[in-house]
Each structure stands twice: as C-alpha cells, then as structure tokens.
Design a protein around this motif. Structure first.
Motif, PDB file in Angstrom:
ATOM      1  N   GLU A  30     -41.394  20.814  25.831  1.00  0.00           N
ATOM      2  CA  GLU A  30     -40.018  20.857  25.331  1.00  0.00           C
ATOM      3  C   GLU A  30     -39.930  21.672  24.042  1.00  0.00           C
ATOM      4  O   GLU A  30     -38.997  22.452  23.835  1.00  0.00           O
ATOM      5  CB  GLU A  30     -39.506  19.442  25.111  1.00  0.00           C
ATOM      6  CG  GLU A  30     -39.268  18.688  26.419  1.00  0.00           C
ATOM      7  CD  GLU A  30     -39.042  17.201  26.202  1.00  0.00           C
ATOM      8  OE1 GLU A  30     -39.089  16.747  25.026  1.00  0.00           O
ATOM      9  OE2 GLU A  30     -38.828  16.477  27.199  1.00  0.00           O
ATOM     10  N   ALA A  31     -40.924  21.503  23.165  1.00  0.00           N
ATOM     11  CA  ALA A  31     -40.935  22.255  21.909  1.00  0.00           C
ATOM     12  C   ALA A  31     -41.115  23.742  22.164  1.00  0.00           C
ATOM     13  O   ALA A  31     -40.604  24.582  21.413  1.00  0.00           O
ATOM     14  CB  ALA A  31     -42.049  21.741  20.999  1.00  0.00           C
ATOM     15  N   SER A  32     -41.816  24.083  23.260  1.00  0.00           N
ATOM     16  CA  SER A  32     -42.073  25.497  23.548  1.00  0.00           C
ATOM     17  C   SER A  32     -40.805  26.255  23.953  1.00  0.00           C
ATOM     18  O   SER A  32     -40.790  27.479  23.932  1.00  0.00           O
ATOM     19  CB  SER A  32     -43.130  25.631  24.647  1.00  0.00           C
ATOM     20  OG  SER A  32     -42.594  25.313  25.926  1.00  0.00           O
ATOM     21  N   VAL A  33     -39.763  25.523  24.318  1.00  0.00           N
ATOM     22  CA  VAL A  33     -38.495  26.186  24.638  1.00  0.00           C
ATOM     23  C   VAL A  33     -37.944  26.866  23.389  1.00  0.00           C
ATOM     24  O   VAL A  33     -37.429  27.974  23.436  1.00  0.00           O
ATOM     25  CB  VAL A  33     -37.476  25.169  25.191  1.00  0.00           C
ATOM     26  CG1 VAL A  33     -36.108  25.827  25.392  1.00  0.00           C
ATOM     27  CG2 VAL A  33     -37.982  24.575  26.501  1.00  0.00           C
ATOM     28  N   ARG A  34     -38.095  26.181  22.245  1.00  0.00           N
ATOM     29  CA  ARG A  34     -37.626  26.732  20.972  1.00  0.00           C
ATOM     30  C   ARG A  34     -38.699  27.586  20.300  1.00  0.00           C
ATOM     31  O   ARG A  34     -38.393  28.548  19.606  1.00  0.00           O
ATOM     32  CB  ARG A  34     -37.218  25.593  20.034  1.00  0.00           C
ATOM     33  CG  ARG A  34     -36.118  24.706  20.581  1.00  0.00           C
ATOM     34  CD  ARG A  34     -35.765  23.589  19.603  1.00  0.00           C
ATOM     35  NE  ARG A  34     -36.932  22.775  19.259  1.00  0.00           N
ATOM     36  CZ  ARG A  34     -37.367  21.750  20.003  1.00  0.00           C
ATOM     37  NH1 ARG A  34     -36.727  21.452  21.137  1.00  0.00           N
ATOM     38  NH2 ARG A  34     -38.405  21.047  19.648  1.00  0.00           N
ATOM     39  N   GLU A  35     -39.965  27.189  20.493  1.00  0.00           N
ATOM     40  CA  GLU A  35     -41.097  27.886  19.873  1.00  0.00           C
ATOM     41  C   GLU A  35     -42.079  28.271  20.984  1.00  0.00           C
ATOM     42  O   GLU A  35     -43.012  27.518  21.268  1.00  0.00           O
ATOM     43  CB  GLU A  35     -41.772  26.996  18.845  1.00  0.00           C
ATOM     44  CG  GLU A  35     -40.841  26.484  17.749  1.00  0.00           C
ATOM     45  CD  GLU A  35     -41.529  25.448  16.887  1.00  0.00           C
ATOM     46  OE1 GLU A  35     -42.351  25.850  16.038  1.00  0.00           O
ATOM     47  OE2 GLU A  35     -41.278  24.246  17.073  1.00  0.00           O
ATOM     48  N   PRO A  36     -41.888  29.399  21.624  1.00  0.00           N
ATOM     49  CA  PRO A  36     -42.688  29.787  22.789  1.00  0.00           C
ATOM     50  C   PRO A  36     -44.202  29.735  22.560  1.00  0.00           C
ATOM     51  O   PRO A  36     -44.959  29.477  23.495  1.00  0.00           O
ATOM     52  CB  PRO A  36     -42.219  31.218  23.071  1.00  0.00           C
ATOM     53  CG  PRO A  36     -40.825  31.255  22.543  1.00  0.00           C
ATOM     54  CD  PRO A  36     -40.853  30.402  21.306  1.00  0.00           C
ATOM     55  N   GLU A  37     -44.637  29.964  21.331  1.00  0.00           N
ATOM     56  CA  GLU A  37     -46.080  29.973  21.070  1.00  0.00           C
ATOM     57  C   GLU A  37     -46.732  28.623  21.351  1.00  0.00           C
ATOM     58  O   GLU A  37     -47.938  28.535  21.580  1.00  0.00           O
ATOM     59  CB  GLU A  37     -46.365  30.396  19.627  1.00  0.00           C
ATOM     60  CG  GLU A  37     -45.847  29.451  18.559  1.00  0.00           C
ATOM     61  CD  GLU A  37     -44.413  29.748  18.167  1.00  0.00           C
ATOM     62  OE1 GLU A  37     -43.963  29.183  17.148  1.00  0.00           O
ATOM     63  OE2 GLU A  37     -43.751  30.525  18.867  1.00  0.00           O
ATOM     64  N   ARG A  38     -45.939  27.559  21.346  1.00  0.00           N
ATOM     65  CA  ARG A  38     -46.499  26.230  21.616  1.00  0.00           C
ATOM     66  C   ARG A  38     -46.985  26.084  23.057  1.00  0.00           C
ATOM     67  O   ARG A  38     -47.810  25.225  23.354  1.00  0.00           O
ATOM     68  CB  ARG A  38     -45.462  25.141  21.313  1.00  0.00           C
ATOM     69  CG  ARG A  38     -45.255  24.886  19.834  1.00  0.00           C
ATOM     70  CD  ARG A  38     -44.346  23.691  19.609  1.00  0.00           C
ATOM     71  NE  ARG A  38     -44.170  23.409  18.196  1.00  0.00           N
ATOM     72  CZ  ARG A  38     -44.981  22.613  17.487  1.00  0.00           C
ATOM     73  NH1 ARG A  38     -46.007  22.040  18.080  1.00  0.00           N
ATOM     74  NH2 ARG A  38     -44.761  22.406  16.207  1.00  0.00           N
ATOM     75  N   PHE A  39     -46.466  26.905  23.940  1.00  0.00           N
ATOM     76  CA  PHE A  39     -46.906  26.811  25.334  1.00  0.00           C
ATOM     77  C   PHE A  39     -48.397  27.086  25.471  1.00  0.00           C
ATOM     78  O   PHE A  39     -49.039  26.641  26.428  1.00  0.00           O
ATOM     79  CB  PHE A  39     -46.114  27.783  26.212  1.00  0.00           C
ATOM     80  CG  PHE A  39     -46.329  27.564  27.678  1.00  0.00           C
ATOM     81  CD1 PHE A  39     -45.604  26.615  28.373  1.00  0.00           C
ATOM     82  CD2 PHE A  39     -47.279  28.313  28.377  1.00  0.00           C
ATOM     83  CE1 PHE A  39     -45.812  26.402  29.732  1.00  0.00           C
ATOM     84  CE2 PHE A  39     -47.493  28.113  29.728  1.00  0.00           C
ATOM     85  CZ  PHE A  39     -46.760  27.158  30.417  1.00  0.00           C
ATOM     86  N   ALA A  40     -48.961  27.795  24.522  1.00  0.00           N
ATOM     87  CA  ALA A  40     -50.398  28.082  24.550  1.00  0.00           C
ATOM     88  C   ALA A  40     -51.221  26.802  24.522  1.00  0.00           C
ATOM     89  O   ALA A  40     -52.359  26.781  24.996  1.00  0.00           O
ATOM     90  CB  ALA A  40     -50.774  28.984  23.385  1.00  0.00           C
ATOM     91  N   VAL A  41     -50.672  25.727  23.953  1.00  0.00           N
ATOM     92  CA  VAL A  41     -51.372  24.442  23.952  1.00  0.00           C
ATOM     93  C   VAL A  41     -51.530  23.953  25.391  1.00  0.00           C
ATOM     94  O   VAL A  41     -52.601  23.475  25.783  1.00  0.00           O
ATOM     95  CB  VAL A  41     -50.599  23.403  23.104  1.00  0.00           C
ATOM     96  CG1 VAL A  41     -51.267  22.033  23.198  1.00  0.00           C
ATOM     97  CG2 VAL A  41     -50.512  23.860  21.653  1.00  0.00           C
TER      98      VAL A  41
END
Length: 205
Positions: A30-41
């Motif tokens: 959900e956070a990666s929607v606003r901060e795409p770099e979090r998807f790397a986690v």
C-alpha cells in the motif's frame, strides 16, 4: 538499476535500501502506491521464492523471464491489491501461476520426458510425503508420469503446495477458489500420485 536477475525495474532506485523496513507485506504494498521505491522490499522478499517455484515447474531459462514478469505485473497492479483477498505472497504466486498456464504444454512434455528416465522409486508415499516427492529432478518415472496425466487444475494445486509451499488458504487466494475446492483438488491429486508410486505399472512411461 537492475535486479539480481539482471532485469531493470521501474520501482528500483539507488536509495531504496534506505527505506525503513515495514514487516507487514500489505502495508508495504500500500505504501508503494505513494512511494514506488518501497516495492523493492516485496521484490527482495519474494523474488527468489517465485523464481524457484517457476524454475522447478518450467526450468531456469523460462523462470528468469516469468519471475521478472510476475513482479512487473504486480508493480503495475499494486494499487488494486485488496488485503482482504489474502496475503501478498499468495497474490504473487497467483500471478506467476497465470503466467505458467501459458506454458502448460511445455510442462506436461517435461514431465513425460522425466517419466522415461531411469530413477529410483521412493518408498512410503503417504500424503505427508507426496510434497517431498514432487520435484522434476528427483521424481521417479511413475511419479513424473502421474504428474503429466493429472488434471491441470489438480496439478496446479498440488504443485503450489509441494513446490511453492503455500498453505491451503494461500492456494485458495492465489487461484481465486474456495478453500474446499483446494482440499478436494489436492486430495484427488495426492491419490493419483500415491497410487502411481506405490503401485507402479510396467508401462508407467
């Protein structure tokens, strides 16, 4: 920046490892929607698992492409993920399974080929041991032949449990089917596999 598989992803940048870790996968997504770099986690956490699952079904050459495509699709669809539908891991395996379906004929051919190779017959194929038996590399001729002959939907459930190590709930979420359907398909697949390895025929190939 590229992944460990050598594939460039739009959500990766040089600073992603500095992002504070979040333990809950759904919250990370959900956070990666606003901060795409979090998807790397999510990528770091599950790429190896998904790649290994695809590789054991279709081979490493295909696994490189399909695992990468799985995460690209997940990244593009991350805003649509509903945590009520199940775990992120199950969601990723569902995407991978949909991609694997395009190669169903190749997979069946591979199992049929494995059925023609000499291999020792494992002993004691009870339900709790079936998952340990289901690997293309270690399968007996009888087991490989049984997997090739399984109904595609039954084989899909069996391999998600055996190779993907998903729980029944996760398999249900991954495939979008009822828990009871998972149980019935898995039971049917296990009966077929168990019969094949405990009562091998002379023409198992």
């Amino acid at each position: 920046m590229t992944s460990e598989a050598g594939v460039a992803f739009p959500y990766q940048n040089p600073t992603w490892r500095d992002v504070a870790p979040v333990t809950d996968d759904a919250r990370v997504l959900e956070a990666s929607v606003r901060e795409p770099e979090r998807f790397a986690v999510i990528f770091d956490r599950y790429y190896g698992q998904v790649h290994a699952y695809v590789a054991r079904r279709l081979g490493t050459d295909v696994a490189d492409d399909l695992a990468a495509e799985t995460f690209l699709i997940a990244f593009r669809r991350r805003e649509r993920f509903d945590r009520r539908s199940g775990a992120v891991r199950a969601w990723l395996y569902g995407i991978a399974t949909n991609l694997i379906r395009r190669h169903r004929r190749d997979e069946v051919r591979a199992w049929r080929a494995a059925a023609k190779l000499p291999a020792p017959l494992p002993a004691g194929a009870h339900d709790d041991r079936v998952t340990a038996l289901v690997t293309a590399q270690g399968a007996s001729r009888e087991l490989a032949a049984a997997l090739a002959k399984l109904n595609a939907k039954d084989r899909e459930v069996l391999l998600l449990v055996a190779l993907g190590q998903l729980t029944y709930d996760e398999v249900a979420a991954a495939l979008g089917i009822a828990y009871g359907t998972v149980c019935s398909r898995l039971s049917r697949a296990r009966r077929t596999v168990r019969a094949a390895v405990t009562n091998p025929s002379e023409d198992a190939s």
